[in-house]
Structure formats: structure tokens, C-alpha cells
Design a protein around this motif. Sequence first.
Motif, PDB file in Angstrom:
ATOM      1  N   TYR A 218       0.851  -1.182   0.000  1.00 46.41           N
ATOM      2  CA  TYR A 218       0.000   0.000   0.000  1.00 46.41           C
ATOM      3  C   TYR A 218       0.882   1.225   0.000  1.00 46.41           C
ATOM      4  O   TYR A 218       1.810   1.336   0.788  1.00 46.41           O
ATOM      5  CB  TYR A 218      -0.914  -0.018   1.229  1.00 46.41           C
ATOM      6  N   PHE A 219       0.609   2.124  -0.873  1.00 46.64           N
ATOM      7  CA  PHE A 219       1.398   3.340  -1.007  1.00 46.64           C
ATOM      8  C   PHE A 219       0.498   4.551  -0.817  1.00 46.64           C
ATOM      9  O   PHE A 219      -0.555   4.651  -1.434  1.00 46.64           O
ATOM     10  CB  PHE A 219       2.051   3.409  -2.396  1.00 46.64           C
ATOM     11  N   SER A 220       0.924   5.435   0.036  1.00 43.96           N
ATOM     12  CA  SER A 220       0.226   6.708   0.198  1.00 43.96           C
ATOM     13  C   SER A 220       1.258   7.810   0.127  1.00 43.96           C
ATOM     14  O   SER A 220       2.352   7.676   0.657  1.00 43.96           O
ATOM     15  CB  SER A 220      -0.464   6.793   1.553  1.00 43.96           C
ATOM     16  N   ALA A 221       0.915   8.854  -0.500  1.00 50.82           N
ATOM     17  CA  ALA A 221       1.770  10.029  -0.518  1.00 50.82           C
ATOM     18  C   ALA A 221       0.968  11.185   0.029  1.00 50.82           C
ATOM     19  O   ALA A 221      -0.202  11.352  -0.300  1.00 50.82           O
ATOM     20  CB  ALA A 221       2.239  10.328  -1.939  1.00 50.82           C
ATOM     21  N   PHE A 222       1.572  11.950   0.879  1.00 47.80           N
ATOM     22  CA  PHE A 222       0.921  13.119   1.442  1.00 47.80           C
ATOM     23  C   PHE A 222       1.659  14.341   0.956  1.00 47.80           C
ATOM     24  O   PHE A 222       2.873  14.434   1.103  1.00 47.80           O
ATOM     25  CB  PHE A 222       0.941  13.070   2.973  1.00 47.80           C
TER      26      PHE A 222
ATOM     27  N   GLY B 271       6.295  16.163  -0.036  1.00 43.67           N
ATOM     28  CA  GLY B 271       5.789  14.860  -0.454  1.00 43.67           C
ATOM     29  C   GLY B 271       6.466  13.759   0.333  1.00 43.67           C
ATOM     30  O   GLY B 271       7.660  13.831   0.617  1.00 43.67           O
ATOM     31  N   GLY B 272       5.700  12.766   0.691  1.00 40.44           N
ATOM     32  CA  GLY B 272       6.267  11.639   1.422  1.00 40.44           C
ATOM     33  C   GLY B 272       5.232  10.564   1.640  1.00 40.44           C
ATOM     34  O   GLY B 272       4.062  10.724   1.297  1.00 40.44           O
ATOM     35  N   ARG B 273       5.667   9.477   2.207  1.00 40.84           N
ATOM     36  CA  ARG B 273       4.781   8.343   2.447  1.00 40.84           C
ATOM     37  C   ARG B 273       4.113   8.394   3.807  1.00 40.84           C
ATOM     38  O   ARG B 273       3.420   7.465   4.196  1.00 40.84           O
ATOM     39  CB  ARG B 273       5.563   7.038   2.301  1.00 40.84           C
TER      40      ARG B 273
END
Length: 167
Positions: free
Chosen positions: A1-5, A135-137
Motif C-alpha cells: 500500500y502506497f500513500s503520498a501526502f 511529499g512523502g509516504r
Amino acid sequence: YFSAFFGLFAFAHESSSHADYARPPMTALVDFDKLTKRPVLHHSAILRELARELLRQSGRTFKIPHLKDERALSPKELDGTADAFVGFVQSLTDAFVPILMCDSTEHAEEEVLEWLEEKIVFPLIQSDQIVFVFGGRRRLFWKFFEVRRRVDARELFPLTEEGSAEQ
């Protein structure tokens, strides 16, 4: 699962005119994934990465003390370098909209991000002329109210096959 904020600081006030947005953007990126591969990440390395690109694009000269130092700076030297960097970025706003981007923030130590918020982000957002993109996970948590109230955090989801085909 990948999320970027992505935390986007965008500034528009009722007193702003459309002419305020006629300035071209000037972007600089610091990638914490690349920076943290060094044996030691010095705070000044973040400023060095951002300043090099801004200086190149602007064609301006600006004295930022200790910018070329590869060593760890004393707290007093680091404060002076951060203050000079803030002054330089603010000087660009007469002709450009500076967009400062920090990517892969999940690789940055919490202490480094707190320093960045206190010494760079917080002073620069006061001018309402600069955009930051982080940006990051993982989601970032900001300690300063003025920073928190300006963040537009967005979670990015993976593209579906249909979405990829549309690209």
C-alpha cells in the motif's frame, strides 16, 4: 500500500490582485531520499540543494554564509545561514513565485523537519508569496499554528489500470 501526502502552502488574500500571479514560477527541489544516503545529513545540505537551483535559475548573486561548507555548522552559523537563505528567497518574490519542494520526507529525521519548519517554512510563509510542497509516504505534523492552518494535505492513491491508460 502506497500513500503520498503532499502539504501545499498556497497563499491568496482578498487584497491580492491577478497581477500578483503574473510572475513566473521558480522551483527548487530537495529529495530527502538522496540526501539521507550521505554519511551525515547536515541541515545546511538542505539549504545548499535548494539555494543552488534558485541561484542558477534567477541568475542573481546572493551571499549566503557557509553554503559551501560540507561540515556540520554550529548553531549560530546555521541560524545565520538559514536567515540569509530566507532573505534570498524573499528577494526573489519581486520577479518570481518561488516554489520550494521537499520530497521523500519519510527519510528525514523528525528533528530535521522541525528545524526546517521553524527556520525556513515559518518565516517564509509570512510573506504570502512562496509555495511549499512536501511529499512523502507519511503525513507530516506541524507545530506552528500559522503553518498548520495553511496546509492543504492530500493523500494520493495508486492509479488504477484505467487511470494509467488515461495518462
